[in-house]
Design an enzyme around this catalytic site. Sequence first.
Site, PDB file in Angstrom:
ATOM      1  N   SER A 252       0.863  -1.177   0.000  1.00 42.38           N
ATOM      2  CA  SER A 252       0.000   0.000   0.000  1.00 42.38           C
ATOM      3  C   SER A 252       0.896   1.222   0.000  1.00 42.38           C
ATOM      4  CB  SER A 252      -0.862   0.004   1.259  1.00 42.38           C
ATOM      5  OG  SER A 252      -0.019   0.248   2.371  1.00 42.38           O
ATOM      6  N   LYS A 253       0.291   2.370  -0.081  1.00 47.68           N
ATOM      7  CA  LYS A 253       1.032   3.625  -0.050  1.00 47.68           C
ATOM      8  C   LYS A 253       1.942   3.688   1.176  1.00 47.68           C
ATOM      9  CE  LYS A 253       0.158   6.901  -3.123  1.00 47.68           C
ATOM     10  NZ  LYS A 253       1.269   7.675  -3.621  1.00 47.68           N
ATOM     11  N   ARG A 254       1.472   3.109   2.272  1.00 45.43           N
ATOM     12  CA  ARG A 254       2.211   3.225   3.515  1.00 45.43           C
ATOM     13  C   ARG A 254       3.556   2.497   3.498  1.00 45.43           C
ATOM     14  NH1 ARG A 254      -0.583   0.509   6.929  1.00 45.43           N
ATOM     15  NH2 ARG A 254      -2.460   0.545   5.669  1.00 45.43           N
TER      16      ARG A 254
END
Length: 472
Positions: A252-254
């Site tokens: 994910s973006k994280r």
Amino acid sequence: MKARTRFAPSPTGFMHIGNLRTAIFEYLVAKHNGGEFILRIEDTDQNRKVEGAIDFIYNTLNLCNIKIDEGPNNAGEYGPYIQSERLDIYKKYAEELVEKGDAYYCFCTEETLEAMRQKCDARKVPFMYDGRCSHLSKEEIAEKLKNGEKYVIRQKMPKYGTSIVHDIVYGDVKVDNKVLEDQILLKSDGYPTYNFANVIDDHLMHITHVIRGNEYLSQTPKYNLLYEAFGWEAPQYIHVPMVLGSDGNKLSKRNGDASFMDLYNEGYLPSAIVNYLVLLGWSPDTNQELYTMDELIKHFDEKRISKSPATYDIKKLQWFNHKYINTLSDEEYLKFIRPFLTLDVSDKTEEWINKLLLIYKDHLSFGKEINDLVGIFFNDDITISKENEEFLNSDDAIPIVINAYREEIEKLTEWNTDALSEVINKVKEKTGVKGKLLYMPIRIKISGVEHGPELPDELYLIGKDKVLKRLS
Ligand code: GLU
């Protein structure tokens, strides 16, 4: 067999690298088998739709050298290629299934469904529609339709037996038919569900291989029941495992730059991204690591896609990117790297800038990194670490060498790398010092650090005034 594959993204304006990897696999399966690659836009969830998203998809695929044979902007025989423009087609086929007895109108209201849900909750069983509308008589249905009651169309699932689908990566996948819900095919707003539209479109678009994320694998037996109901041949399935972040979680973006555009804007070359992604979960039958698109097309074999999840590793991507940057001609490289240099170069000549950039061609992992690497040529002040300070005081020859450099550099009338190489030779002759003691002290004095590009280049780029100031 000539293959036809399709990439079927939702128009969200974002290309996750997992999606891009699927697109690459689809493209390679199509082209390896001399076939066509189709782009289909799955916009049946209108809430997720983003303006300009189709152009964004075209732009991304184009950058990655993935050519679309049929799609919204490439007229083909089986369009439209945007699902929201195909509503009449889904309606027609849903009604045909009703006609055949494999689907039925369901008039249950939200309240009815909620009550059904609560009952399931109370019994601690997962919610499943109980099929009550499948028992409505022809007259009841006609009456409700006449009164304009809202309805959905549901697939009528078999109540016994098992369904099996074969997947090229995962093998045979079996399900007990009695756990299959009478799923919605057509919603009350006239839009199809993904579960219905993917079957209709894949059939009408003559798709031979369906390649998609393995989150669809457990649903696939339901799709095959639809193919059977229509009397159509199902495509071959290739479900691909997830791409995980280095922390073992879904990407994910994280946990990293999970989007193609983020990587592109950081200065990763699309060719490097493609090469890296294709090896994420697929292994070729050679040890070769760098592949052109043509070589990938030649070597790609879907049977060598792995079942286990692949881990996204930015360091490995940087390794590929570094290799690809190195294969650029100097001219291509300068064109690529120049926009990433954001330090103030207003007082520098083009020649100076190009020289600076070219020196780092061999050292770069990604475009934006250039600003960190060249920092020493822009800072007014340098800091010398305690260790390096100690080194400068460690030998009596060092002040003599530095002094000799200063004298020789002061004398220079021309400022170029040839003249500076000559300076080094003269200092060597004059002082009798060579090796580390000849190079390190001056490097540290002018840049603060013991490593850098070739010394004449480094001196040239720092400039005469600064060099003399730092040597004195
Ligand atoms: N629209 C689906 C998605 O973006 C496509 C799945 C498929 O390829 O069938 O996940």
